[in-house]
Design an enzyme around this catalytic site. Sequence first.
Site, PDB file in Angstrom:
ATOM      1  N   TYR A 168       0.856  -1.393   0.010  1.00  0.00           N
ATOM      2  CA  TYR A 168      -0.128  -0.153   0.109  1.00  0.00           C
ATOM      3  C   TYR A 168       0.921   1.311   0.052  1.00  0.00           C
ATOM      4  CZ  TYR A 168      -3.198   3.442   2.297  1.00  0.00           C
ATOM      5  OH  TYR A 168      -4.031   4.714   2.372  1.00  0.00           O
ATOM      6  N   ILE A 169       1.768   1.449   0.985  1.00  0.00           N
ATOM      7  CA  ILE A 169       2.601   2.729   1.054  1.00  0.00           C
ATOM      8  C   ILE A 169       3.378   2.407   0.124  1.00  0.00           C
ATOM      9  CG2 ILE A 169       3.812   4.119   2.662  1.00  0.00           C
ATOM     10  CD1 ILE A 169       1.985   3.096   5.123  1.00  0.00           C
ATOM     11  N   ASP A 202       9.999  -7.141  -3.441  1.00  0.00           N
ATOM     12  CA  ASP A 202       8.704  -7.713  -2.807  1.00  0.00           C
ATOM     13  C   ASP A 202       8.412  -9.281  -3.162  1.00  0.00           C
ATOM     14  OD1 ASP A 202       5.881  -7.698  -1.452  1.00  0.00           O
ATOM     15  OD2 ASP A 202       5.879  -5.762  -1.879  1.00  0.00           O
ATOM     16  N   SER A 219       6.226   3.700  13.161  1.00  0.00           N
ATOM     17  CA  SER A 219       4.870   3.782  13.491  1.00  0.00           C
ATOM     18  C   SER A 219       4.824   4.636  14.822  1.00  0.00           C
ATOM     19  CB  SER A 219       4.390   2.456  13.366  1.00  0.00           C
ATOM     20  OG  SER A 219       2.769   2.684  14.161  1.00  0.00           O
ATOM     21  N   TYR A 247       3.576  -6.669  17.060  1.00  0.00           N
ATOM     22  CA  TYR A 247       3.983  -5.729  15.856  1.00  0.00           C
ATOM     23  C   TYR A 247       4.468  -4.634  16.377  1.00  0.00           C
ATOM     24  CZ  TYR A 247       2.900  -2.258  12.614  1.00  0.00           C
ATOM     25  OH  TYR A 247       3.142  -1.151  11.474  1.00  0.00           O
ATOM     26  N   LYS A 293       8.548  -2.807  15.547  1.00  0.00           N
ATOM     27  CA  LYS A 293       8.972  -1.573  14.923  1.00  0.00           C
ATOM     28  C   LYS A 293       9.984  -0.841  15.946  1.00  0.00           C
ATOM     29  CE  LYS A 293       6.621  -1.597  11.146  1.00  0.00           C
ATOM     30  NZ  LYS A 293       7.304  -1.544  10.264  1.00  0.00           N
ATOM     31  N   PHE A 337       1.673   8.221  11.548  1.00  0.00           N
ATOM     32  CA  PHE A 337       0.303   8.165  12.100  1.00  0.00           C
ATOM     33  C   PHE A 337      -0.769   7.154  11.344  1.00  0.00           C
ATOM     34  CE2 PHE A 337       1.155  10.328  15.839  1.00  0.00           C
ATOM     35  CZ  PHE A 337       2.433  10.707  15.512  1.00  0.00           C
ATOM     36  N   ASN A 348      -8.351  -2.268  10.015  1.00  0.00           N
ATOM     37  CA  ASN A 348      -8.563  -0.793  10.115  1.00  0.00           C
ATOM     38  C   ASN A 348      -9.598   0.185   9.768  1.00  0.00           C
ATOM     39  OD1 ASN A 348      -5.144  -1.344   9.207  1.00  0.00           O
ATOM     40  ND2 ASN A 348      -5.932  -0.657  11.365  1.00  0.00           N
ATOM     41  N   ARG A 395      -7.761  10.256  15.897  1.00  0.00           N
ATOM     42  CA  ARG A 395      -6.449   9.866  15.363  1.00  0.00           C
ATOM     43  C   ARG A 395      -6.138  10.951  14.407  1.00  0.00           C
ATOM     44  NH1 ARG A 395      -6.812   6.630  18.689  1.00  0.00           N
ATOM     45  NH2 ARG A 395      -6.677   4.335  18.741  1.00  0.00           N
TER      46      ARG A 395
HETATM   47  P1  NAD Z   1       1.597  -3.745   2.931  1.00  0.00           P
HETATM   48  O1  NAD Z   1       1.290  -5.065   3.838  1.00  0.00           O
HETATM   49  O2  NAD Z   1       0.467  -3.081   2.059  1.00  0.00           O
HETATM   50  O3  NAD Z   1       3.109  -3.491   2.425  1.00  0.00           O
HETATM   51  C1  NAD Z   1       3.936  -4.491   3.016  1.00  0.00           C
HETATM   52  C2  NAD Z   1       4.809  -5.237   1.645  1.00  0.00           C
HETATM   53  O4  NAD Z   1       5.786  -6.004   2.218  1.00  0.00           O
HETATM   54  C3  NAD Z   1       3.926  -5.996   1.110  1.00  0.00           C
HETATM   55  O5  NAD Z   1       3.879  -5.837  -0.295  1.00  0.00           O
HETATM   56  C4  NAD Z   1       4.366  -7.531   1.573  1.00  0.00           C
HETATM   57  O6  NAD Z   1       4.260  -8.622   0.419  1.00  0.00           O
HETATM   58  C5  NAD Z   1       5.906  -7.154   1.745  1.00  0.00           C
HETATM   59  N1  NAD Z   1       6.597  -8.023   2.512  1.00  0.00           N
HETATM   60  C6  NAD Z   1       6.251  -8.448   3.668  1.00  0.00           C
HETATM   61  N2  NAD Z   1       7.432  -9.248   4.225  1.00  0.00           N
HETATM   62  C7  NAD Z   1       8.258  -9.274   3.101  1.00  0.00           C
HETATM   63  C8  NAD Z   1       9.603  -9.955   2.894  1.00  0.00           C
HETATM   64  N3  NAD Z   1      10.103 -10.987   3.871  1.00  0.00           N
HETATM   65  N4  NAD Z   1      10.303  -9.985   1.710  1.00  0.00           N
HETATM   66  C9  NAD Z   1       9.547  -9.014   0.680  1.00  0.00           C
HETATM   67  N5  NAD Z   1       8.390  -8.538   0.814  1.00  0.00           N
HETATM   68  C10 NAD Z   1       7.652  -8.437   2.004  1.00  0.00           C
HETATM   69  O7  NAD Z   1       1.865  -2.780   4.165  1.00  0.00           O
HETATM   70  P2  NAD Z   1       1.846  -0.908   4.209  1.00  0.00           P
HETATM   71  O8  NAD Z   1       0.646  -0.500   5.043  1.00  0.00           O
HETATM   72  O9  NAD Z   1       2.176  -0.689   2.809  1.00  0.00           O
HETATM   73  O10 NAD Z   1       3.014  -0.835   5.382  1.00  0.00           O
HETATM   74  C11 NAD Z   1       4.397  -0.718   4.667  1.00  0.00           C
HETATM   75  C12 NAD Z   1       5.390  -0.642   5.939  1.00  0.00           C
HETATM   76  O11 NAD Z   1       4.616   0.657   6.691  1.00  0.00           O
HETATM   77  C13 NAD Z   1       5.097  -1.689   6.936  1.00  0.00           C
HETATM   78  O12 NAD Z   1       6.435  -1.846   7.529  1.00  0.00           O
HETATM   79  C14 NAD Z   1       4.138  -1.215   7.830  1.00  0.00           C
HETATM   80  O13 NAD Z   1       4.432  -1.736   9.191  1.00  0.00           O
HETATM   81  C15 NAD Z   1       4.716   0.300   8.139  1.00  0.00           C
HETATM   82  N6  NAD Z   1       3.389   1.049   8.542  1.00  0.00           N
HETATM   83  C16 NAD Z   1       2.108   0.866   8.190  1.00  0.00           C
HETATM   84  C17 NAD Z   1       1.249   1.490   8.761  1.00  0.00           C
HETATM   85  C18 NAD Z   1      -0.223   1.495   8.094  1.00  0.00           C
HETATM   86  O14 NAD Z   1      -1.093   2.063   8.681  1.00  0.00           O
HETATM   87  N7  NAD Z   1      -0.387   0.908   6.921  1.00  0.00           N
HETATM   88  C19 NAD Z   1       1.476   2.343   9.951  1.00  0.00           C
HETATM   89  C20 NAD Z   1       2.360   2.386  10.273  1.00  0.00           C
HETATM   90  C21 NAD Z   1       3.761   1.810   9.753  1.00  0.00           C
HETATM   91  C1  UD1 Z   2      -3.894   0.546  14.191  1.00  0.00           C
HETATM   92  C2  UD1 Z   2      -2.849  -0.373  15.114  1.00  0.00           C
HETATM   93  C3  UD1 Z   2      -1.449   0.534  15.005  1.00  0.00           C
HETATM   94  C4  UD1 Z   2      -1.059   0.302  13.501  1.00  0.00           C
HETATM   95  C5  UD1 Z   2      -2.120   1.073  12.791  1.00  0.00           C
HETATM   96  C6  UD1 Z   2      -1.880   0.946  11.265  1.00  0.00           C
HETATM   97  C7  UD1 Z   2      -4.241  -1.287  17.121  1.00  0.00           C
HETATM   98  C8  UD1 Z   2      -4.555  -0.964  18.398  1.00  0.00           C
HETATM   99  N1  UD1 Z   2      -3.282  -0.306  16.640  1.00  0.00           N
HETATM  100  O1  UD1 Z   2      -4.042   1.866  14.611  1.00  0.00           O
HETATM  101  O2  UD1 Z   2      -0.725  -0.461  15.884  1.00  0.00           O
HETATM  102  O3  UD1 Z   2       0.119   0.923  13.313  1.00  0.00           O
HETATM  103  O4  UD1 Z   2      -3.335   0.310  12.993  1.00  0.00           O
HETATM  104  O5  UD1 Z   2      -2.615   1.621  10.604  1.00  0.00           O
HETATM  105  O6  UD1 Z   2      -4.931  -2.088  16.410  1.00  0.00           O
HETATM  106  N2  UD1 Z   2     -12.140   1.632  14.463  1.00  0.00           N
HETATM  107  C9  UD1 Z   2     -13.672   1.240  14.620  1.00  0.00           C
HETATM  108  N3  UD1 Z   2     -14.319   0.411  13.912  1.00  0.00           N
HETATM  109  C10 UD1 Z   2     -13.285  -0.419  13.088  1.00  0.00           C
HETATM  110  C11 UD1 Z   2     -12.061  -0.254  12.851  1.00  0.00           C
HETATM  111  C12 UD1 Z   2     -11.297   0.976  13.799  1.00  0.00           C
HETATM  112  O7  UD1 Z   2     -14.306   2.101  15.511  1.00  0.00           O
HETATM  113  O8  UD1 Z   2     -13.973  -1.293  12.640  1.00  0.00           O
HETATM  114  C13 UD1 Z   2     -11.710   2.740  15.453  1.00  0.00           C
HETATM  115  C14 UD1 Z   2     -10.685   2.363  16.361  1.00  0.00           C
HETATM  116  O9  UD1 Z   2     -11.236   2.192  17.526  1.00  0.00           O
HETATM  117  C15 UD1 Z   2      -9.883   3.585  16.478  1.00  0.00           C
HETATM  118  C16 UD1 Z   2      -9.888   4.396  14.842  1.00  0.00           C
HETATM  119  O10 UD1 Z   2     -11.034   3.781  14.210  1.00  0.00           O
HETATM  120  O11 UD1 Z   2     -10.126   4.532  17.364  1.00  0.00           O
HETATM  121  C17 UD1 Z   2      -8.573   3.780  13.962  1.00  0.00           C
HETATM  122  O12 UD1 Z   2      -8.654   2.331  13.971  1.00  0.00           O
HETATM  123  P1  UD1 Z   2      -7.525   1.804  13.004  1.00  0.00           P
HETATM  124  O13 UD1 Z   2      -7.743   2.225  11.712  1.00  0.00           O
HETATM  125  O14 UD1 Z   2      -7.404   0.303  13.306  1.00  0.00           O
HETATM  126  O15 UD1 Z   2      -6.013   2.362  13.447  1.00  0.00           O
HETATM  127  P2  UD1 Z   2      -5.391   2.396  14.959  1.00  0.00           P
HETATM  128  O16 UD1 Z   2      -6.146   1.817  15.909  1.00  0.00           O
HETATM  129  O17 UD1 Z   2      -4.802   3.909  15.098  1.00  0.00           O
END
Ligand code: NAD
Ligand code: UD1
Length: 342
Positions: free
Chosen positions: A11-12, A31, A124, A149, A153, A182, A203, A235
Amino acid sequence: MKTLLTGGAGYIGSHTAVAMLDAGHDVAVADNYYNSSPEAIRRVEEITGRKVSLYEADVADRSRMMEILRAEMPDCIIHFAGLKAVGESVAMPVEYYRNNIDTTLTLLECMKELGLTNIVFSSSATVYGEDNIPPFTENMPKGVCTNPYGWTKWMQEQILRDAWFAGAGSEKELSVVLLRYFNPVGAHESGLIGEDPQGIPNNLMPYISQVAVGRRDHLTVFGDDYDTPDGTCRRDYIHVMDLAEGHVRAAEYSLGNRGTEVFNLGTGNPYSVLDMVNAFGKACGHPVKYEIGPRRAGDVQDSWANADKAKEVLGWEAKRGIDEICRDAWKWQSGNPQGYGE
Ligand code: NAD
Ligand code: UD1
């Protein structure tokens, strides 16, 4: 600049690939498609009109990564690859520690062997833990995480910092940039790429999107008895393209600097769950059905960034608000109801 994005099909990573290419940089992606599809990169190429060097690889596989890094010799590695589902990490802690820590150690070993010095890491806001009071600033002590998780991090930040410290002052001193995201949400404005969670989304925003498009009946709001204006948690929701542009600035910054720096990537503005439900209803043209349920274990009431440091040092700030977030998330979801699976 030549960049290698581990986990770049996710995604990111895919959105960052677009921002990097648009900024004129070269992009390679490694990937294993554990949670993604090469189709995302095909669409990145369609959006930008540029080519990506795409490698199917497990980033924990040292010989494969040596081969890729030798071929690419990137100026900067952006390390996205990892497992990220909080609930799953509680059920499968060993897999989470193994994958997330191993990928980071492998990259550091390969970088050392090849003399590569620059790495940007996806951390994160979860590392702030439960006891710090928002807005979170980078110099607050890291907190206690509530799940494996989060600890991965926390630990990866420490490993990267220690690796930098070992070479500090030497010719091979690393440049480590730790980005604390965030809540990344939304999609590229083309609607061609976006978040494609497998199974039932954990999420908020993907869940709301799937209710809006008719894939799920209603959202359950996890608690309305918090000490906030409408009783629901708050958030810092950041548009994924703002986040992606933050990576471009962070990678550019890393080229001219050595050391370890931490940056929050957030907007600094908190919104509640109901704010997001209402904004999405406006964007999709009909109300999003929801019910109030119990609190979710492990949720913090409030989380938002102080985003001043990224503005001062990187010259970066988020430009898009929740209306753009919901507009673009809806464009992606309505154009691709089954994600990349169609
Ligand atoms: P995502 O799952 O969409 O992307 C992660 C990618 O890593 C995937 O394409 C997956 O196939 C690949 N991957 C996992 N393990 C691997 C491995 N061993 N070798 C090669 N590829 C591998 O997730 P995202 O939301 O894009 O997140 C990207 C990064 O940002 C992650 O490290 C995640 O923990 C971090 N992050 C995400 C969020 C969020 O809310 N999405 C928030 C904070 C941090
Ligand atoms: C969650 C993770 C966080 C991670 C992030 C990635 C937890 C406790 N935290 O954050 O570690 O880095 O995802 O994006 O899981 N909510 C609802 N209904 C739903 C889903 C969520 O009400 O079906 C609310 C949650 O209670 C929260 C807000 O929406 O208040 C955001 O939730 P979410 O998108 O899961 O993110 P975080 O909890 O902030």
